[in-house]
Motif scaffolding. Structure first.
Motif, PDB file in Angstrom:
ATOM      1  N   ALA A   1      -2.842   1.998   6.983  1.00  0.00           N
ATOM      2  CA  ALA A   1      -3.471   0.771   6.495  1.00  0.00           C
ATOM      3  C   ALA A   1      -3.097  -0.356   7.446  1.00  0.00           C
ATOM      4  O   ALA A   1      -1.923  -0.537   7.778  1.00  0.00           O
ATOM      5  CB  ALA A   1      -3.021   0.464   5.069  1.00  0.00           C
TER       6      ALA A   1
ATOM      7  N   LEU B   1      -6.866  -1.938  -6.708  1.00  0.00           N
ATOM      8  CA  LEU B   1      -7.273  -1.306  -5.450  1.00  0.00           C
ATOM      9  C   LEU B   1      -8.752  -0.912  -5.532  1.00  0.00           C
ATOM     10  O   LEU B   1      -9.182  -0.269  -6.481  1.00  0.00           O
ATOM     11  CB  LEU B   1      -6.418  -0.073  -5.180  1.00  0.00           C
ATOM     12  N   LEU B   2      -9.530  -1.297  -4.492  1.00  0.00           N
ATOM     13  CA  LEU B   2     -10.968  -1.051  -4.505  1.00  0.00           C
ATOM     14  C   LEU B   2     -11.433  -0.757  -3.079  1.00  0.00           C
ATOM     15  O   LEU B   2     -11.122  -1.502  -2.143  1.00  0.00           O
ATOM     16  CB  LEU B   2     -11.713  -2.276  -5.050  1.00  0.00           C
ATOM     17  N   GLN B   3     -12.175   0.350  -2.914  1.00  0.00           N
ATOM     18  CA  GLN B   3     -12.778   0.665  -1.622  1.00  0.00           C
ATOM     19  C   GLN B   3     -14.102  -0.077  -1.524  1.00  0.00           C
ATOM     20  O   GLN B   3     -14.996   0.103  -2.346  1.00  0.00           O
ATOM     21  CB  GLN B   3     -12.992   2.165  -1.467  1.00  0.00           C
TER      22      GLN B   3
ATOM     23  N   ARG C   1     -18.300   2.417   2.433  1.00  0.00           N
ATOM     24  CA  ARG C   1     -18.377   3.884   2.449  1.00  0.00           C
ATOM     25  C   ARG C   1     -19.409   4.276   3.503  1.00  0.00           C
ATOM     26  O   ARG C   1     -20.611   4.171   3.269  1.00  0.00           O
ATOM     27  CB  ARG C   1     -18.767   4.450   1.081  1.00  0.00           C
TER      28      ARG C   1
ATOM     29  N   ALA D   1      -7.928  -8.213   1.780  1.00  0.00           N
ATOM     30  CA  ALA D   1      -8.703  -7.067   2.266  1.00  0.00           C
ATOM     31  C   ALA D   1      -7.956  -6.450   3.434  1.00  0.00           C
ATOM     32  O   ALA D   1      -7.195  -7.124   4.136  1.00  0.00           O
ATOM     33  CB  ALA D   1     -10.103  -7.495   2.690  1.00  0.00           C
TER      34      ALA D   1
ATOM     35  N   THR E   1       0.849  -1.196   0.000  1.00  0.00           N
ATOM     36  CA  THR E   1       0.000   0.000   0.000  1.00  0.00           C
ATOM     37  C   THR E   1       0.884   1.245   0.000  1.00  0.00           C
ATOM     38  O   THR E   1       1.891   1.297   0.718  1.00  0.00           O
ATOM     39  CB  THR E   1      -0.918   0.024   1.226  1.00  0.00           C
TER      40      THR E   1
ATOM     41  N   TRP F   1     -10.879  -1.881   2.399  1.00  0.00           N
ATOM     42  CA  TRP F   1     -10.401  -1.860   1.017  1.00  0.00           C
ATOM     43  C   TRP F   1      -9.927  -3.269   0.634  1.00  0.00           C
ATOM     44  O   TRP F   1      -9.803  -4.138   1.489  1.00  0.00           O
ATOM     45  CB  TRP F   1      -9.244  -0.871   0.846  1.00  0.00           C
TER      46      TRP F   1
ATOM     47  N   GLU G   1     -12.238   2.622   6.675  1.00  0.00           N
ATOM     48  CA  GLU G   1     -13.040   1.834   5.744  1.00  0.00           C
ATOM     49  C   GLU G   1     -12.272   0.576   5.340  1.00  0.00           C
ATOM     50  O   GLU G   1     -11.069   0.448   5.561  1.00  0.00           O
ATOM     51  CB  GLU G   1     -13.377   2.656   4.493  1.00  0.00           C
TER      52      GLU G   1
ATOM     53  N   SER H   1      -9.367   7.912   3.350  1.00  0.00           N
ATOM     54  CA  SER H   1     -10.540   8.634   2.858  1.00  0.00           C
ATOM     55  C   SER H   1     -11.160   9.522   3.929  1.00  0.00           C
ATOM     56  O   SER H   1     -12.136  10.203   3.663  1.00  0.00           O
ATOM     57  CB  SER H   1     -11.589   7.633   2.359  1.00  0.00           C
TER      58      SER H   1
ATOM     59  N   GLY I   1     -17.711  -5.763  -2.191  1.00  0.00           N
ATOM     60  CA  GLY I   1     -18.278  -4.657  -1.426  1.00  0.00           C
ATOM     61  C   GLY I   1     -19.758  -4.440  -1.623  1.00  0.00           C
ATOM     62  O   GLY I   1     -20.324  -3.529  -1.005  1.00  0.00           O
TER      63      GLY I   1
ATOM     64  N   MET J   1      -7.094  -5.232  -2.462  1.00  0.00           N
ATOM     65  CA  MET J   1      -6.160  -5.066  -3.566  1.00  0.00           C
ATOM     66  C   MET J   1      -5.471  -6.392  -3.818  1.00  0.00           C
ATOM     67  O   MET J   1      -5.473  -7.302  -2.973  1.00  0.00           O
ATOM     68  CB  MET J   1      -5.147  -3.958  -3.263  1.00  0.00           C
TER      69      MET J   1
END
Length: 634
Positions: free
Chosen positions: A517, A551-553, A556, A530, A510, A542, A540, A536, A594, A544
């Motif tokens: 993280a 990379l994905l959130q 939210r 994960a 990361t 994430w 949260e 952000s 997600g 990858m």
């Protein structure tokens, strides 16, 4: 001659000029008299002005320095006028309010006294679910919150709520010293003036704490008020406020050892302008979301809420647990025994036996254990002190001299079994539903089915710890994901690293510009993991790939919500995690990308740190020649 026309004309002309001049002189004299009178009055006014100003200045000075209201009625005296008796000019002083009593300094009684021979110095921390606040804004309790509010804000009254579990201390113990300490978190809403006080409540409220409301706490009977009363001048972020019990209050505390609970209420201003102070209710370091803008977190080593006790020797009666009957016939026979069971004494205790941690054989092993301790602190928070009913067992010597030969009943030590196959597919988690969650005193761990049904008590918490550790490794246990410190442009943070046991290489994955993280968990079917990140603005979840791509959130939430501790399902299609988005820590689940987040099991308790059990093997030791753990990072 007078009959001459010219003379008559001259006489009439002279008479016409004389008459206006006479009237003009009369009016001029009147004007001069008025001018003299005005000048005299002006002189009188100037002559009396300094005296009047002196009185007014004195009155102004009284207001400025807030002295008690004087009973003076100053009168300006003037010399007598020749034409009238002067009227005395009385100037009454402005009303002045008394200043508040001088703020006495907070109770800075030195460190607790040294315990007597055989005595104990005990520090208790409250259950997170027993600390919080209530407010007239909604009438509900906010126990389990990270903050303790007390005071008045935006037209609403706030009361802090704290309850301690005293069951670790046997009834009848002699308490020689007791003090409650709180650490300030934020003074952003603090106004001018006001006093904050800590109230020790009567025992009636103790059993109702889980169903606390604003009205119930506000109207609770007060057994005693601890000193000092804190003015606003002694409240600020990071300041430790100590309330020391006097003799009467220690007697009340001793009486509460019978019931094992004691409750407190924090009161502040209840009207006027905004004036609210916030103490820290976390058991570990606060996150940026817990602080107002501009506040700095208090030092991590400070225990933010604690009850400090110094006692004489604690006399326990040791009671061992009754073994579980092996079958129903044994149970029936025990139930049919004659006689009445002996009542347990008030100072009974079941001992908890622990063994000493062996000294690491190599520096690599020591480094691994240090990193493991760091990871546990990040996941579980600061450990609560070990309870006083813990004894360290005397280790059995490795070599024992036998008189002759070998005993007939000598058997090899069994190998540690793997995780039971019946647990695969279940979700293990930590909960406060049965009391203490202190790892040292036997953290209560539960398990449930993957659909949120059938709650079980997991009798062996080491299985849970093994499953959590196993989540940090890939399915083949060849790659480890872990978090460590990284240097960011804005300061120091934490990032996710992977360590390849085959190549003996570590790599940072990361690379966020801000934030941290943590909490990596591998997918069992993909080269993907994960993790939790706060870049952000909120904590949260994430995901990858191992090489840093994709990379994905995944979550939210609102700024004040947090999502933590992700764990993949055995088939990798879902992720379980915990979140406080409903107001308390609850177990949630979502699809692997997600989508479709949903509450897995709703309860009135706090449930957190879930792990989806998917392997039956423990974390294996590296083969000879391989490293025992990730290398130290520069």
């Amino acid at each position: 001659m007078k009959n001459l026309p010219g003379f008559q004309q001259l006489y009439r002309s002279h008479k016409t000029l004389v008459m206006p001049r006479l009237f003009l002189l009369i009016w001029l004299a009147i004007l001069v008299a008025w001018a003299i009178m005005l000048a005299y009055l002006l002189w009188r006014l100037i002559a009396t002005r300094p005296a009047n100003q002196a009185v007014q200045s004195a009155g102004f000075a009284v207001v400025q320095i807030d002295l008690p209201t004087p009973t003076l009625s100053p009168t300006a005296t003037t010399p007598p006028l020749p034409t009238a008796t002067p009227i005395p000019l009385t100037i009454a002083p402005e009303p002045v309010s008394l200043p508040p009593a001088a703020a006495s300094p907070p109770n800075t009684a030195a460190i607790p006294p040294t315990p007597p021979p055989g005595g104990a110095l005990i520090t208790l921390s409250p259950d997170p679910a027993a600390v919080g606040w209530t407010s007239s804004i909604d009438g509900h309790s906010h126990l389990g919150d990270n903050k303790i509010h007390a005071g008045y804000f935006k037209g609403h009254v706030y009361h802090g709520a704290i309850q301690f579990d005293l069951s670790q201390i046997p009834a009848g113990s002699t308490i020689r010293y007791a003090a409650l300490e709180l650490t300030g978190l934020s003074d952003r809403n603090l106004g001018v003036g006001g006093v904050w006080q800590l109230r020790l409540l009567t025992a009636d409220i103790d059993a109702l704490w889980s169903s606390l409301t604003y009205d119930r706490l506000r109207t609770a009977a007060i057994a005693s008020t601890l000193q000092p009363a804190l003015p606003a001048d002694y409240l600020w972020q990071g300041e430790v406020n100590r309330f020391v019990f006097d003799d009467d209050q220690r007697r009340l505390l001793t009486q509460r050892l019978e019931s094992g609970l004691i409750s407190f209420r924090l009161d502040g201003p209840s009207s006027g302008l905004d004036n609210l102070f916030t103490w820290d209710a976390r058991l570990d370091s606060p996150t940026p979301d817990d602080l107002a803008a501009g506040d700095e977190p208090p030092p991590a080593q400070i225990e933010r809420i604690k009850l400090i006790l110094v006692t004489d020797a604690l006399n326990y009666v040791v009671v061992t647990s009754t073994p579980t009957p092996k079958n129903v016939l044994t149970l029936a026979a025990q139930l049919n025994l004659d006689g009445t069971p002996t009542t347990l004494p008030s100072n009974w205790v079941t001992p908890i036996i622990v063994t000493s941690t062996p000294t690491p054989a190599t520096s690599a092993t020591a480094a691994y254990f240090n990193q493991l301790a760091t990871a546990e602190a990040q996941v579980y928070g600061t450990a609560t002190p070990i309870p006083i009913n813990v004894w360290t067992a005397t280790p059995t010597p490795l070599l024992q001299l036998l008189p002759s030969g070998l005993p007939a009943d000598l058997t090899p030590t069994p190998t540690r079994p793997p995780i039971a196959a019946e647990l695969v597919g279940k979700i293990a988690f930590v909960s406060d539903r049965v009391g203490s969650t202190n790892a040292a005193s036997g953290r209560y761990v539960f398990a449930m089915d993957g659909d949120g049904s059938n709650i079980f008590l997991l009798s062996d918490p080491t299985v849970y710890e093994a499953a959590v550790a196993r989540d940090h490794l890939t399915a083949e246990q060849t790659v480890l994901a872990f978090s460590d410190k990284v240097q960011l442009e804005t300061g120091q943070g934490t990032g996710i690293f992977i360590y390849d046991y085959l190549s003996n290489a570590a790599e940072q994955i990361t690379r966020f510009e801000v934030g941290s993280a943590t909490d990596p968990a591998w997918s069992p079917v993909q080269d993907r993991f994960a993790f939790v990140a706060d870049n952000s603005g909120s904590e949260e979840i994430w995901a990858m790939n191992r090489d840093g791509s994709g990379l994905l959130q995944l979550t939210r939430d609102a700024p004040n919500a947090i999502d933590h501790h992700p764990s993949y399902s055995p088939d990798g299609s879902q992720i379980v995690f915990w979140s406080n988005r409903t107001g308390r820590a609850q177990i949630w689940v979502m699809d692997g990308e997600g989508r479709n987040p949903r509450l897995l099991h709703e309860s009135s308790y706090n449930d957190w740190n879930p792990v989806w059990i998917k392997y039956t093997d423990y974390v294996i030791r590296p083969l000879p020649g391989e490293r025992v753990g990730p290398p130290e990072l520069e």
